[in-house]
Design a protein around this motif. Structure first.
Motif, PDB file in Angstrom:
ATOM      1  N   GLU A 149       0.813  -1.227   0.000  1.00 32.12           N
ATOM      2  CA  GLU A 149       0.000   0.000   0.000  1.00 32.12           C
ATOM      3  C   GLU A 149       0.840   1.268   0.000  1.00 32.12           C
ATOM      4  OE1 GLU A 149      -3.338   0.557   2.611  1.00 32.12           O
ATOM      5  OE2 GLU A 149      -3.779  -1.588   2.533  1.00 32.12           O
ATOM      6  N   LEU A 150       2.091   1.140   0.448  1.00 27.79           N
ATOM      7  CA  LEU A 150       2.964   2.320   0.450  1.00 27.79           C
ATOM      8  C   LEU A 150       3.380   2.710  -0.963  1.00 27.79           C
ATOM      9  CD1 LEU A 150       5.436   1.535   3.385  1.00 27.79           C
ATOM     10  CD2 LEU A 150       3.645   3.283   3.346  1.00 27.79           C
ATOM     11  N   ALA A 151       3.326   1.751  -1.885  1.00 32.43           N
ATOM     12  CA  ALA A 151       3.766   1.977  -3.271  1.00 32.43           C
ATOM     13  C   ALA A 151       5.180   2.559  -3.303  1.00 32.43           C
ATOM     14  CB  ALA A 151       2.789   2.883  -4.013  1.00 32.43           C
ATOM     15  N   LEU A 152       6.072   1.935  -2.542  1.00 35.69           N
ATOM     16  CA  LEU A 152       7.468   2.387  -2.528  1.00 35.69           C
ATOM     17  C   LEU A 152       8.082   2.217  -3.916  1.00 35.69           C
ATOM     18  CD1 LEU A 152       8.668   0.720   0.782  1.00 35.69           C
ATOM     19  CD2 LEU A 152       8.591   3.182   0.327  1.00 35.69           C
ATOM     20  N   PRO A 153       8.867   3.183  -4.365  1.00 33.01           N
ATOM     21  CA  PRO A 153       9.508   3.016  -5.672  1.00 33.01           C
ATOM     22  C   PRO A 153      10.588   1.940  -5.606  1.00 33.01           C
ATOM     23  CG  PRO A 153      10.246   5.046  -4.622  1.00 33.01           C
ATOM     24  CD  PRO A 153       9.208   4.450  -3.718  1.00 33.01           C
ATOM     25  N   THR A 154      10.528   0.978  -6.502  1.00 38.00           N
ATOM     26  CA  THR A 154      11.574  -0.053  -6.575  1.00 38.00           C
ATOM     27  C   THR A 154      12.256   0.039  -7.934  1.00 38.00           C
ATOM     28  OG1 THR A 154      10.031  -1.727  -7.395  1.00 38.00           O
ATOM     29  CG2 THR A 154      10.359  -1.630  -5.009  1.00 38.00           C
ATOM     30  N   ARG A 155      13.503  -0.395  -7.969  1.00 32.62           N
ATOM     31  CA  ARG A 155      14.281  -0.331  -9.214  1.00 32.62           C
ATOM     32  C   ARG A 155      15.016  -1.652  -9.416  1.00 32.62           C
ATOM     33  NH1 ARG A 155      12.466   4.181  -9.224  1.00 32.62           N
ATOM     34  NH2 ARG A 155      13.363   6.212  -8.757  1.00 32.62           N
ATOM     35  N   ASP A 156      15.194  -2.010 -10.706  1.00 30.57           N
ATOM     36  CA  ASP A 156      16.004  -3.186 -11.026  1.00 30.57           C
ATOM     37  C   ASP A 156      17.469  -2.881 -10.742  1.00 30.57           C
ATOM     38  OD1 ASP A 156      13.898  -4.731 -11.816  1.00 30.57           O
ATOM     39  OD2 ASP A 156      14.065  -4.186 -13.936  1.00 30.57           O
ATOM     40  N   LEU A 157      18.179  -3.883 -10.246  1.00 27.48           N
ATOM     41  CA  LEU A 157      19.623  -3.759 -10.072  1.00 27.48           C
ATOM     42  C   LEU A 157      20.296  -4.044 -11.413  1.00 27.48           C
ATOM     43  CD1 LEU A 157      19.802  -5.760  -6.738  1.00 27.48           C
ATOM     44  CD2 LEU A 157      20.157  -3.298  -6.999  1.00 27.48           C
ATOM     45  N   PRO A 158      21.506  -3.529 -11.621  1.00 24.22           N
ATOM     46  CA  PRO A 158      22.172  -3.767 -12.905  1.00 24.22           C
ATOM     47  C   PRO A 158      22.426  -5.254 -13.154  1.00 24.22           C
ATOM     48  CG  PRO A 158      23.557  -2.439 -11.418  1.00 24.22           C
ATOM     49  CD  PRO A 158      22.284  -2.706 -10.701  1.00 24.22           C
ATOM     50  N   GLY A 159      22.433  -5.627 -14.425  1.00 25.05           N
ATOM     51  CA  GLY A 159      22.798  -6.990 -14.797  1.00 25.05           C
ATOM     52  C   GLY A 159      21.809  -8.047 -14.343  1.00 25.05           C
ATOM     53  N   GLY A 160      20.552  -7.659 -14.135  1.00 22.84           N
ATOM     54  CA  GLY A 160      19.553  -8.644 -13.721  1.00 22.84           C
ATOM     55  C   GLY A 160      19.808  -9.223 -12.344  1.00 22.84           C
ATOM     56  N   MET A 161      20.527  -8.459 -11.501  1.00 28.36           N
ATOM     57  CA  MET A 161      20.891  -8.994 -10.177  1.00 28.36           C
ATOM     58  C   MET A 161      19.725  -9.023  -9.202  1.00 28.36           C
ATOM     59  SD  MET A 161      24.589  -7.188  -9.660  1.00 28.36           S
ATOM     60  CE  MET A 161      24.535  -7.362  -7.897  1.00 28.36           C
ATOM     61  N   GLY A 162      18.634  -8.305  -9.519  1.00 30.05           N
ATOM     62  CA  GLY A 162      17.492  -8.322  -8.608  1.00 30.05           C
ATOM     63  C   GLY A 162      16.787  -6.983  -8.590  1.00 30.05           C
ATOM     64  N   ARG A 163      16.177  -6.661  -7.445  1.00 26.88           N
ATOM     65  CA  ARG A 163      15.372  -5.447  -7.352  1.00 26.88           C
ATOM     66  C   ARG A 163      15.473  -4.893  -5.936  1.00 26.88           C
ATOM     67  NH1 ARG A 163      12.241  -3.197 -10.992  1.00 26.88           N
ATOM     68  NH2 ARG A 163      10.447  -1.976 -10.325  1.00 26.88           N
ATOM     69  N   HIS A 164      15.571  -3.556  -5.826  1.00 34.29           N
ATOM     70  CA  HIS A 164      15.690  -2.948  -4.506  1.00 34.29           C
ATOM     71  C   HIS A 164      14.751  -1.755  -4.380  1.00 34.29           C
ATOM     72  CE1 HIS A 164      18.589   0.605  -5.406  1.00 34.29           C
ATOM     73  NE2 HIS A 164      18.006   0.238  -6.517  1.00 34.29           N
ATOM     74  N   VAL A 165      14.549  -1.306  -3.140  1.00 35.14           N
ATOM     75  CA  VAL A 165      13.747  -0.106  -2.897  1.00 35.14           C
ATOM     76  C   VAL A 165      14.651   1.096  -3.116  1.00 35.14           C
ATOM     77  CG1 VAL A 165      12.416   1.191  -1.192  1.00 35.14           C
ATOM     78  CG2 VAL A 165      12.305  -1.323  -1.217  1.00 35.14           C
ATOM     79  N   ALA A 166      14.191   2.042  -3.921  1.00 30.79           N
ATOM     80  CA  ALA A 166      15.013   3.215  -4.221  1.00 30.79           C
ATOM     81  C   ALA A 166      14.991   4.180  -3.044  1.00 30.79           C
ATOM     82  CB  ALA A 166      14.484   3.897  -5.477  1.00 30.79           C
ATOM     83  N   GLY A 167      16.176   4.511  -2.559  1.00 36.80           N
ATOM     84  CA  GLY A 167      16.289   5.463  -1.451  1.00 36.80           C
ATOM     85  C   GLY A 167      17.225   6.592  -1.832  1.00 36.80           C
ATOM     86  N   ALA A 181      16.425   1.532   4.932  1.00 35.12           N
ATOM     87  CA  ALA A 181      17.839   1.317   5.277  1.00 35.12           C
ATOM     88  C   ALA A 181      18.171  -0.165   5.186  1.00 35.12           C
ATOM     89  CB  ALA A 181      18.117   1.824   6.697  1.00 35.12           C
ATOM     90  N   GLY A 182      19.451  -0.442   4.972  1.00 35.09           N
ATOM     91  CA  GLY A 182      19.918  -1.832   4.968  1.00 35.09           C
ATOM     92  C   GLY A 182      19.702  -2.501   3.624  1.00 35.09           C
ATOM     93  N   ASN A 183      19.628  -3.813   3.648  1.00 34.38           N
ATOM     94  CA  ASN A 183      19.595  -4.596   2.409  1.00 34.38           C
ATOM     95  C   ASN A 183      18.359  -4.343   1.552  1.00 34.38           C
ATOM     96  OD1 ASN A 183      21.278  -7.722   3.380  1.00 34.38           O
ATOM     97  ND2 ASN A 183      22.089  -5.745   2.728  1.00 34.38           N
ATOM     98  N   ALA A 184      17.302  -3.822   2.129  1.00 38.92           N
ATOM     99  CA  ALA A 184      16.123  -3.532   1.308  1.00 38.92           C
ATOM    100  C   ALA A 184      16.458  -2.523   0.217  1.00 38.92           C
ATOM    101  CB  ALA A 184      14.982  -3.007   2.180  1.00 38.92           C
ATOM    102  N   THR A 185      17.433  -1.650   0.513  1.00 37.72           N
ATOM    103  CA  THR A 185      17.819  -0.646  -0.487  1.00 37.72           C
ATOM    104  C   THR A 185      19.255  -0.810  -0.968  1.00 37.72           C
ATOM    105  OG1 THR A 185      17.885   1.719  -0.980  1.00 37.72           O
ATOM    106  CG2 THR A 185      18.459   1.083   1.267  1.00 37.72           C
ATOM    107  N   GLU A 186      20.146  -1.348  -0.110  1.00 36.39           N
ATOM    108  CA  GLU A 186      21.559  -1.560  -0.472  1.00 36.39           C
ATOM    109  C   GLU A 186      21.856  -3.049  -0.380  1.00 36.39           C
ATOM    110  OE1 GLU A 186      23.801   0.316  -1.628  1.00 36.39           O
ATOM    111  OE2 GLU A 186      23.040   2.341  -1.307  1.00 36.39           O
ATOM    112  N   PRO A 187      21.627  -3.796  -1.452  1.00 34.87           N
ATOM    113  CA  PRO A 187      21.736  -5.256  -1.360  1.00 34.87           C
ATOM    114  C   PRO A 187      23.135  -5.755  -1.009  1.00 34.87           C
ATOM    115  CG  PRO A 187      20.616  -4.589  -3.372  1.00 34.87           C
ATOM    116  CD  PRO A 187      21.156  -3.349  -2.762  1.00 34.87           C
ATOM    117  N   MET A 188      24.158  -4.943  -1.293  1.00 38.26           N
ATOM    118  CA  MET A 188      25.526  -5.380  -1.003  1.00 38.26           C
ATOM    119  C   MET A 188      25.968  -5.024   0.414  1.00 38.26           C
ATOM    120  SD  MET A 188      26.569  -7.004  -3.503  1.00 38.26           S
ATOM    121  CE  MET A 188      25.708  -7.377  -5.007  1.00 38.26           C
TER     122      MET A 188
END
Ligand SMILES: Cc1cc2nc3c(=O)[nH]c(=O)nc-3n(C[C@H](O)[C@H](O)[C@H](O)COP(=O)(O)OP(=O)(O)OC[C@H]3O[C@@H](n4cnc5c(N)ncnc54)[C@H](O)[C@@H]3O)c2cc1C
Length: 216
Positions: A149-167, A181-188
Motif C-alpha cells: 500500500e505504500l507503493a514504494l519506488p523499486t528499481r532493477d539492479l544492474p545486470g539482472g541482479m534483482g530489485r531494490h527499494v530506491a532510497g 535502510a539496509g539490504n532492502a535498499t543496499e543489497p551489497m
C-alpha cells in the motif's frame, strides 16, 4: 498505521523500512537445503569457513566469473560449472590461468553425503564431481511483502541482479514520511553498513519530527 500479523496496530508518524532482502537461489535440485552452510554466496561472509575446501561455482551468468575469481583466493581447488552460460575464449583463458577447471556438462543435482553435508555435484552424464562447498550468485529481491500500500519506488539492479527499494539521502524515499535502510535498499551492504544506514536514517527521521513539531 502498521497492522501486525497478530491483529495489533502500531501508529507512528514516520516509518523506517528495514525488511532486508530475499536471496533467490538457482533452481538446482538438492541445493536449497544447504543454503548458508555448504551453499554460500559471499566470500567475505564465509571465507574463513570454506578456505582450502574443494569449492564449486554453479554459474548463473557473467557475475559468476567475477565470483569465481574471488573464491579462487580462498582455495586452490575450484571447479566452475558453466551450466549453459556463455564463456568466451578470453574468459576461459583467464579461468585457466588461475587454475580453475571448467565443467560444461549440465548439472542435474547437488548430492548430499551421509553426514548431511555436500558430497558433490551430479552431471547429466551421471558423473559426480566431489565438492564440499558450492558458491552461487543469488537474485537479490528486496522484501516488500505487506508494504504494497505504500507503493514504494523499486528499481532493477544492474545486470539482472534483482530489485531494490530506491532510497535517496539518508534513506529518504519518494513516499512522504518513509525511509529505507539496509539490504532492502543496499543489497551489497553487510551488517555494519546496514546498521550504520539505520542509525543515519533514524537521525534524519528525528530531525524531521523535530521540525514538524516546531512548525505545528
Ligand atoms: C547466509 C548469509 C550469511 C551472511 N554472513 C554475513 C557475515 O558474516 N557478515 C556480515 O556482515 N553480513 C553477513 N550477511 C549479510 C547480512 O545478513 C545482511 O547484510 C544484514 O542482515 C542486513 O541487515 P538488514 O537489517 O538490512 O536486513 P535483515 O537482517 O535481513 O533484517 C530484516 C528483518 O526484517 C524482517 N521482515 C521482513 N519483512 C517483514 C515484514 N513484512 N514484517 C515484519 N518483519 C519483516 C525479516 O524477517 C528480518 O528479520 C550474510 C547474509 C547471508 C544470507
Amino acid at each position: 498505521a502498521v497492522t501486525l500479523a497478530g491483529g495489533g496496530t502500531l501508529r507512528a508518524r514516520r516509518l523506517l523500512v528495514a525488511t532486508g532482502l530475499r536471496d533467490v537461489l538457482p533452481d538446482v535440485p538438492g541445493l536449497a537445503g544447504h543454503w548458508g552452510r555448504g551453499v554460500v554466496h559471499c566470500p567475505y561472509c564465509h571465507g574463513w569457513e570454506v578456505r582450502d575446501e574443494p569449492i564449486g561455482i554453479l554459474a548463473a551468468g557473467p557475475a559468476s566469473v567475477h565470483h569465481a575469481l574471488l573464491f579462487r583466493q580462498l582455495t586452490d581447488d575450484l571447479v566452475y560449472f558453466s551450466r549453459g552460460t556463455e564463456l568466451d575464449e578470453g574468459t576461459r583463458a583467464r579461468l585457466a590461468a588461475r587454475g580453475v577447471r571448467v565443467v560444461d556438462t549440465p548439472v542435474t543435482e547437488v548430492v548430499t553425503g551421509e553426514d548431511g553435508s555436500i558430497a558433490g555435484v551430479r552431471l547429466s552424464d551421471g558423473q559426480v564431481v566431489p565438492r564440499r562447498v558450492l558458491a552461487v550468485v543469488t537474485t537479490l529481491l528486496a522484501r516488500t511483502e505487506g508494504l504494497e500500500e505504500l507503493a514504494l519506488p523499486t528499481r532493477d539492479l544492474p545486470g539482472g541482479m534483482g530489485r531494490h527499494v530506491a532510497g535517496g539521502t539518508a534513506g529518504a524515499t519518494e513516499v512522504p514520511g518513509v525511509w529505507v535502510a539496509g539490504n532492502a535498499t543496499e543489497p551489497m551492504a553487510q551488517v555494519g553498513a546496514s546498521a550504520a544506514a539505520g542509525a543515519l536514517a533514524g537521525a534524519h527521521m528525528n530531525a524531521d519530527l523535530a521540525a514538524a513539531d516546531t512548525e505545528a
